[in-house]
Design a protein around this motif. Structure first.
Motif, short mmCIF file in Angstrom:
data_model
loop_
_atom_site.label_atom_id
_atom_site.label_comp_id
_atom_site.label_asym_id
_atom_site.label_seq_id
_atom_site.Cartn_x
_atom_site.Cartn_y
_atom_site.Cartn_z
N SER A 39 -24.80 79.01 21.25
CA SER A 39 -23.67 79.11 22.18
C SER A 39 -23.22 80.55 22.42
O SER A 39 -22.53 80.82 23.39
CB SER A 39 -22.48 78.28 21.66
N TRP A 40 -23.62 81.47 21.56
CA TRP A 40 -23.18 82.85 21.75
C TRP A 40 -24.31 83.86 21.62
O TRP A 40 -24.17 85.01 22.02
CB TRP A 40 -22.07 83.21 20.75
N GLN A 41 -25.46 83.46 21.11
CA GLN A 41 -26.49 84.44 20.81
C GLN A 41 -27.60 84.51 21.85
O GLN A 41 -28.26 85.54 21.95
CB GLN A 41 -27.10 84.10 19.45
N ASP A 42 -27.83 83.46 22.60
CA ASP A 42 -28.98 83.41 23.51
C ASP A 42 -28.97 84.52 24.55
O ASP A 42 -29.99 85.16 24.78
CB ASP A 42 -29.08 82.05 24.19
N ASP A 43 -27.86 84.73 25.20
CA ASP A 43 -27.79 85.73 26.26
C ASP A 43 -26.54 86.57 26.04
O ASP A 43 -25.48 86.29 26.56
CB ASP A 43 -27.75 85.05 27.64
N GLU A 44 -26.70 87.63 25.24
CA GLU A 44 -25.53 88.45 24.86
C GLU A 44 -24.81 89.03 26.07
O GLU A 44 -23.60 89.17 26.04
CB GLU A 44 -25.98 89.57 23.92
N SER A 45 -25.54 89.35 27.13
CA SER A 45 -24.90 89.95 28.30
C SER A 45 -24.02 88.95 29.04
O SER A 45 -23.07 89.34 29.71
CB SER A 45 -25.94 90.54 29.25
N ALA A 46 -24.33 87.65 28.92
CA ALA A 46 -23.55 86.64 29.63
C ALA A 46 -22.46 86.02 28.76
O ALA A 46 -21.69 85.20 29.24
CB ALA A 46 -24.48 85.54 30.13
N THR A 47 -22.40 86.39 27.51
CA THR A 47 -21.40 85.82 26.60
C THR A 47 -20.10 86.58 26.75
O THR A 47 -20.02 87.76 26.47
CB THR A 47 -21.88 85.90 25.14
N ASP A 48 -19.08 85.85 27.20
CA ASP A 48 -17.77 86.51 27.35
C ASP A 48 -16.91 86.27 26.11
O ASP A 48 -17.27 85.52 25.21
CB ASP A 48 -17.07 86.04 28.62
N THR A 49 -15.78 86.91 26.09
CA THR A 49 -14.89 86.82 24.93
C THR A 49 -14.43 85.39 24.68
O THR A 49 -14.29 84.98 23.52
CB THR A 49 -13.67 87.74 25.14
N GLU A 50 -14.22 84.62 25.73
CA GLU A 50 -13.77 83.23 25.55
C GLU A 50 -14.86 82.40 24.86
O GLU A 50 -14.56 81.61 23.97
CB GLU A 50 -13.40 82.61 26.89
N GLN A 51 -16.11 82.58 25.22
CA GLN A 51 -17.20 81.87 24.56
C GLN A 51 -17.27 82.25 23.08
O GLN A 51 -17.49 81.41 22.22
CB GLN A 51 -18.54 82.17 25.23
N LEU A 52 -17.09 83.52 22.80
CA LEU A 52 -17.10 83.99 21.41
C LEU A 52 -15.92 83.42 20.63
O LEU A 52 -16.06 83.03 19.47
CB LEU A 52 -17.10 85.52 21.37
N ARG A 53 -14.77 83.33 21.27
CA ARG A 53 -13.59 82.76 20.61
C ARG A 53 -13.84 81.29 20.26
O ARG A 53 -13.54 80.84 19.16
CB ARG A 53 -12.36 82.88 21.52
N LEU A 54 -14.41 80.55 21.21
CA LEU A 54 -14.71 79.14 20.96
C LEU A 54 -15.76 78.97 19.87
O LEU A 54 -15.65 78.07 19.03
CB LEU A 54 -15.16 78.46 22.26
N ALA A 55 -16.76 79.84 19.87
CA ALA A 55 -17.78 79.78 18.82
C ALA A 55 -17.16 80.04 17.46
O ALA A 55 -17.45 79.35 16.48
CB ALA A 55 -18.91 80.78 19.11
N LEU A 56 -16.30 81.04 17.39
CA LEU A 56 -15.64 81.37 16.12
C LEU A 56 -14.78 80.21 15.64
O LEU A 56 -14.78 79.86 14.45
CB LEU A 56 -14.82 82.64 16.26
N LYS A 57 -14.08 79.56 16.57
CA LYS A 57 -13.26 78.39 16.24
C LYS A 57 -14.14 77.28 15.66
O LYS A 57 -13.79 76.65 14.66
CB LYS A 57 -12.54 77.91 17.49
N ASP A 58 -15.29 77.03 16.29
CA ASP A 58 -16.20 75.99 15.80
C ASP A 58 -16.75 76.32 14.42
O ASP A 58 -16.86 75.44 13.56
CB ASP A 58 -17.34 75.78 16.80
N TYR A 59 -17.11 77.59 14.21
CA TYR A 59 -17.59 78.01 12.88
C TYR A 59 -16.50 77.77 11.84
O TYR A 59 -16.76 77.24 10.75
CB TYR A 59 -17.96 79.50 12.87
#
Length: 93
Positions: A63-83
């Motif tokens: 959800s956050w690693q496949d395409d680093e250039s397309a990963t925005d802060t909101e996607q990273l926030r959601l990934a961190l929440k899931d972790y």
């Protein structure tokens, strides 16, 4: 990822619970066989949980690693929440 998503399908759990119940009910007549079966059930459960966790981790990572250039802060926030939710859930076992 919903916090209450089971790691194993209900059918798998039912089969393993049935095997464990069978081991428990056979203890009086065959104590060693009952304990051996319980050991096998625990081994299978731990293996399936390990597999399920590995799959969840791959999904999270994707959800956050496949395409680093397309990963925005909101996607990273959601990934961190899931972790965090998954780690918290595991620490409560």
């Amino acid at each position: 990822m919903p916090e209450h998503t089971p790691l194993m399908r209900r059918e798998e759990c039912d089969k393993l619970e049935l095997r464990l119940q069978h081991a428990l009910s056979g203890f009086v007549e065959q104590p060693r066989a009952a304990v051996e079966e319980a050991d096998l059930v625990l081994e299978e459960v731990s293996g399936r949980v390990t597999e399920a966790l590995a799959q969840r981790r791959r999904t999270l990572r994707g959800s956050w690693q496949d395409d680093e250039s397309a990963t925005d802060t909101e996607q990273l926030r959601l990934a961190l929440k899931d972790y965090r939710e998954l780690a918290d859930r595991l620490m409560r076992i």
